[in-house]
Design a protein around this motif. Structure first.
Motif, PDB file in Angstrom:
ATOM      1  N   PRO A  95     -39.441   4.283 -43.062  1.00 47.72           N
ATOM      2  CA  PRO A  95     -39.159   4.849 -41.857  1.00 47.72           C
ATOM      3  C   PRO A  95     -39.910   4.256 -40.526  1.00 47.72           C
TER       4      PRO A  95
ATOM      5  N   ARG B  62     -29.182   9.090 -32.318  1.00 47.61           N
ATOM      6  CA  ARG B  62     -30.135   9.773 -32.379  1.00 47.61           C
ATOM      7  C   ARG B  62     -31.633   9.608 -32.396  1.00 47.61           C
ATOM      8  N   GLN B  63     -31.803   8.869 -33.599  1.00 53.41           N
ATOM      9  CA  GLN B  63     -32.690   8.959 -34.325  1.00 53.41           C
ATOM     10  C   GLN B  63     -33.539   7.773 -34.167  1.00 53.41           C
TER      11      GLN B  63
ATOM     12  N   THR C 156     -33.867   3.397 -45.198  1.00 48.26           N
ATOM     13  CA  THR C 156     -34.473   4.154 -43.920  1.00 48.26           C
ATOM     14  C   THR C 156     -35.161   5.283 -44.965  1.00 48.26           C
TER      15      THR C 156
ATOM     16  N   VAL D  71     -32.516   2.272 -39.326  1.00 46.09           N
ATOM     17  CA  VAL D  71     -31.834   3.820 -38.801  1.00 46.09           C
ATOM     18  C   VAL D  71     -29.977   2.969 -38.024  1.00 46.09           C
TER      19      VAL D  71
ATOM     20  N   ASP E   2     -25.907  11.617 -35.198  1.00 49.36           N
ATOM     21  CA  ASP E   2     -27.103  11.957 -35.980  1.00 49.36           C
ATOM     22  C   ASP E   2     -28.522  10.742 -35.813  1.00 49.36           C
ATOM     23  N   HIS E   3     -28.106   9.858 -36.720  1.00 46.40           N
ATOM     24  CA  HIS E   3     -28.880   8.326 -36.983  1.00 46.40           C
ATOM     25  C   HIS E   3     -29.298   7.450 -35.275  1.00 46.40           C
TER      26      HIS E   3
ATOM     27  N   PRO F 181     -37.180   1.222 -36.715  1.00 48.08           N
ATOM     28  CA  PRO F 181     -35.485   2.041 -36.261  1.00 48.08           C
ATOM     29  C   PRO F 181     -34.256   1.598 -36.685  1.00 48.08           C
TER      30      PRO F 181
ATOM     31  N   GLU G  38     -34.431   7.784 -30.393  1.00 49.50           N
ATOM     32  CA  GLU G  38     -35.447   8.730 -30.108  1.00 49.50           C
ATOM     33  C   GLU G  38     -37.063   7.528 -30.417  1.00 49.50           C
ATOM     34  N   ALA G  39     -36.733   6.597 -30.891  1.00 53.49           N
ATOM     35  CA  ALA G  39     -37.753   6.077 -32.035  1.00 53.49           C
ATOM     36  C   ALA G  39     -38.537   4.527 -31.060  1.00 53.49           C
TER      37      ALA G  39
END
Length: 106
Positions: free
Chosen positions: A45, A72-73, A41, A51, A69-70, A48, A76-77
């Protein structure tokens, strides 16, 4: 195109980067998979999906904070991962966590 949908523009997901790691997923090698995906990742990047898959490996492997956390990432993506997370068995270990519930509610 592999991973394409008829009538839709191709949306690159990174499947070609994920494919060599599928045997680790199939074998339940969660720690090794998570460690390898962490590096992948960082190198890719723009995907997603990688991730999100990292979050799944972390959740099944007991790395709850990192998994949340991942997730969430990934959300968000791309909001599609919120829908994926609602029914993904790999994320069952996170379901009772209020942080995970908040991610699904947004």
């Amino acid at each position: 195109a592999v991973d394409g949908r008829p009538g839709e523009a191709y949306d690159a997901t990174g499947w070609e980067v994920w494919a060599p790691l599928v045997p680790l997923y199939a074998a339940g090698e969660w720690d090794e998979l998570a460690d390898r995906l962490e590096a992948v990742t960082a190198d890719h990047p723009q995907y997603p999906m990688l991730v999100y898959n990292l979050a799944c490996a972390e959740a099944v492997g007991g790395r709850t904070d990192a998994a949340i956390d991942h997730v969430r990432q990934a959300i968000e993506a791309s909001a599609r991962f919120r829908d994926d997370a609602r029914d993904d068995d790999d994320l069952d270990a996170l379901r009772a966590d209020p942080r995970f519930q908040a991610l699904l509610a947004d």
